[in-house]
Write an enzyme that holds these catalytic residues in place. Structure first.
Site, short mmCIF file in Angstrom:
data_model
loop_
_atom_site.label_atom_id
_atom_site.label_comp_id
_atom_site.label_asym_id
_atom_site.label_seq_id
_atom_site.Cartn_x
_atom_site.Cartn_y
_atom_site.Cartn_z
N VAL A 52 47.57 43.65 36.76
CA VAL A 52 48.70 42.72 36.83
C VAL A 52 50.00 43.32 36.32
O VAL A 52 51.05 42.68 36.43
CB VAL A 52 48.41 41.41 36.06
CG1 VAL A 52 47.32 40.62 36.74
CG2 VAL A 52 48.06 41.70 34.60
N TYR A 53 49.98 44.52 35.78
CA TYR A 53 51.22 45.13 35.33
C TYR A 53 52.09 45.42 36.54
O TYR A 53 51.71 46.19 37.42
CB TYR A 53 50.96 46.42 34.56
CG TYR A 53 50.27 46.25 33.22
CD1 TYR A 53 50.06 44.98 32.66
CD2 TYR A 53 49.84 47.35 32.48
CE1 TYR A 53 49.44 44.82 31.42
CE2 TYR A 53 49.21 47.21 31.25
CZ TYR A 53 49.02 45.95 30.73
OH TYR A 53 48.40 45.81 29.51
#
Length: 326
Positions: A52-53
């Site tokens: 999710v970065y």
């Protein structure tokens, strides 16, 4: 750089890790390349990321830099899965989601396997045995070499680790990744005792108190800092209270006495805590990383550690300690 075993496993990693939270969003390809090259040149191996970065951008950027800049075999790549961009369900650790997320991570990273794959957070909507089965499948299929969890509280971590130890053929958990610093010592209540008892390696995130322990916020909020940015100000703000200020002041006094920086003292303190394998550095540029890597030669005197322990000690009462001592 010195290396340590990750918990009781045979995997050795550098005792400082490189984080990629801002890669693909605030950190572009040129700065990321400089960070990775400097980290590798210093003997660093552990690189931490998550699916999710930057909505996958961090993994994609790291994948672009592997081989062209740093040999894949020289890195211990750790990634995470389970967080989802859904306002109604922040975490999904169902078997189907996790395994699909792992395949997507491998594609973005351009590699056949990750060295360490971690569940990003506990999901109350999924039975823990289903979540853990995904980790077993990942290892048995060769897509992950080691597995762990992240952001699990004490009972969640103990339950997960014990479940894996209880059945033949299950993959033993290797690590847990948690926020840990002089400004956030909550893991010492139950998570750290579980880590020590179960033989896991603790990977502290935000070891510099979200940047506050560098001392740069003592006289205000710099405009070019995370605290001065629109998207990360709320992340830093909880550590700008009066209590944090007293801890930062004590840290500055210790640093002056040792002729080093507050950053070095804060990082050395958490790096050498019992159970810690490798703090994860969230440097945004090569200059910040160089400042952090300079801590390698520093070991804090016992009296400095004790003074910092005292000034930052969290309140531990029943049932965190033996009731007979209270």
């Amino acid at each position: 750089m010195e290396h340590r075993h990750l918990g009781r496993t045979g995997l050795r990693v550098s005792r400082l890790g490189l984080g990629t939270l801002t890669w693909g969003r605030n950190t572009g390809e040129r700065d990321a390349a400089d960070l990775l090259k400097a980290f590798w040149d210093a003997g660093g191996t552990l690189v931490d990321t998550a699916d999710v970065y930057a909505d996958g951008g961090a993994e994609y950027l790291l994948g672009r830099l592997i081989e062209d800049l740093v040999p894949r075999a020289d890195l211990v790549i750790a990634t995470k899965a389970g967080s989802v961009p859904d306002p109604d369900r922040r975490f999904d650790t169902s078997r189907g989601h996790l395994l699909s997320a792992l395949d997507a991570s491998l594609q973005r990273l351009g590699t056949d396997y990750v060295d360490l794959w971690q569940v990003h957070a506990f999901d109350p909507g999924t039975p823990i045995e289903e979540t853990l089965q995904a980790l077993d499948i990942a290892v048995s299929s060769g897509r992950a070499r080691y597995v762990g969890v992240s952001n699990f509280c004490g009972w969640q971590l103990a339950k997960a680790a014990t479940w894996q130890l209880a059945g033949p053929g299950r993959t033993v958990l290797s690590s847990t990744q948690m926020e840990y610093s002089l400004l956030q010592r909550g893991v010492e209540r139950e998570v750290l005792p579980a880590v020590l008892d179960l033989g896991l390696g603790l990977l502290p995130s935000s070891p510099l108190g979200r940047g506050v322990l560098t001392g740069k916020y003592r006289d205000g909020i710099p405009q070019d800092s995370r605290g001065g940015s629109e998207d990360l100000a709320g992340f830093v703000d909880p550590y700008l209270d009066e209590t944090a200020g007293l801890i930062v002041d004590a840290l500055a006094i210790a640093a002056d006495g040792l002729a080093v920086t507050p950053l070095q003292v804060a990082l050395a303190w958490v790096r050498d805590r019992p159970g810690v394998t490798a703090p994860i550095l969230g440097a945004r540029n090569a200059q910040q990383l160089a400042a952090a890597l300079s801590v390698e030669a520093l070991s804090l005197p016992d009296e400095i550690c004790q003074a910092l322990d005292d000034v930052s000690a969290p309140l531990h009462r029943y049932p965190d300690h033996d009731w007979s001592t209270l």
